[in-house]
Design a protein around this motif. Sequence first.
Motif, PDB file in Angstrom:
ATOM      1  N   PRO A 100     -17.661  40.343  96.957  1.00 11.45           N
ATOM      2  CA  PRO A 100     -18.247  41.292  97.100  1.00 11.45           C
ATOM      3  C   PRO A 100     -16.941  42.418  97.327  1.00 11.45           C
ATOM      4  N   LEU A 101     -17.501  43.848  97.360  1.00  9.51           N
ATOM      5  CA  LEU A 101     -16.047  45.140  97.872  1.00  9.51           C
ATOM      6  C   LEU A 101     -16.455  46.380  97.279  1.00  9.51           C
ATOM      7  N   SER A 102     -16.161  46.848  98.354  1.00 10.91           N
ATOM      8  CA  SER A 102     -16.243  47.488  99.449  1.00 10.91           C
ATOM      9  C   SER A 102     -14.651  49.168  99.184  1.00 10.91           C
ATOM     10  N   LEU A 103     -15.270  50.185  98.940  1.00 10.33           N
ATOM     11  CA  LEU A 103     -14.181  51.856  99.061  1.00 10.33           C
ATOM     12  C   LEU A 103     -14.779  52.203 100.579  1.00 10.33           C
ATOM     13  N   GLU A 199     -23.607  47.031  95.121  1.00  9.76           N
ATOM     14  CA  GLU A 199     -24.997  47.027  95.145  1.00  9.76           C
ATOM     15  C   GLU A 199     -25.351  46.391  93.875  1.00  9.76           C
ATOM     16  N   ALA A 200     -26.530  46.259  93.891  1.00  7.42           N
ATOM     17  CA  ALA A 200     -27.469  45.616  92.295  1.00  7.42           C
ATOM     18  C   ALA A 200     -27.020  47.565  91.565  1.00  7.42           C
ATOM     19  N   SER A 207     -19.470  55.160  89.911  1.00 10.74           N
ATOM     20  CA  SER A 207     -20.309  55.288  90.764  1.00 10.74           C
ATOM     21  C   SER A 207     -20.605  54.926  92.415  1.00 10.74           C
ATOM     22  N   LEU A 208     -19.215  54.410  92.475  1.00  8.36           N
ATOM     23  CA  LEU A 208     -18.710  53.827  94.258  1.00  8.36           C
ATOM     24  C   LEU A 208     -18.060  54.529  94.069  1.00  8.36           C
ATOM     25  N   ILE A 209     -17.130  55.937  93.609  1.00  6.07           N
ATOM     26  CA  ILE A 209     -16.558  56.913  94.446  1.00  6.07           C
ATOM     27  C   ILE A 209     -17.824  57.882  93.998  1.00  6.07           C
TER      28      ILE A 209
END
Length: 231
Positions: A100-103, A199-200, A207-209
Amino acid sequence: MPDRNKRYDESQEREQLFQKRLAELRARNNQFPWNLSETPDFDIPKAQSKLFAERSIEDPSLTDEEVERRALLDLNSYNFWSFYKRLNYEVRRAARYKRPLSLLFVTIDGLDDIVDGHGLRGENAVILRVGKVLLSCVRDVDIAGRCRDDSFGIILPETPRNGAEVAAERMRTKMEDLPTDFEADKIVTTVTVGGASLEADVQSADSLIALCVDTLKLGINAGGNTVNFPV
């Protein structure tokens, strides 16, 4: 002794506020899928926080003041390109090992108004104050950097969405009505936090940014002092 008691009382008030806010968020849209018996940590031990993470590496004999000065210098010397490259690396690593990874993006509410009212020196004092509190709210393994004049980014390795929500609410609560002494004035600020996790359908740094920026804008448009994640 009175100062110590005051700090303890303030810490207890923050803890109660934090737990109340978490309960509200958990109830709303089922954002927090935890058991009621689970109690997330509010405070990170000093030695495990980002603010004091480098002491043992640089020089164990450094004073707290010097450690803080160096940590804040590192935080504010980041530029977005350096932060972006590190995020790309962490995203690839998380994808490769299926971790997992979060920003998080943390924006100081109303910084333009602070500049208008107190000038650039007042702005700098607020940024340093917010940066110091922010670094005390994240772990030594997290990566923090200055992304804009009013915003910081925090990469949270090995952290799923529910853990990122706890970290985000910890920051927002600790910086709610945060006072900064400046000359004869006291500048009071809040922050807005936008977050997103791998996520999937979110598997790249870009896309995370983009998702993180969208959630941040939602909070800013709502008046600030909020935590926002994708619904």
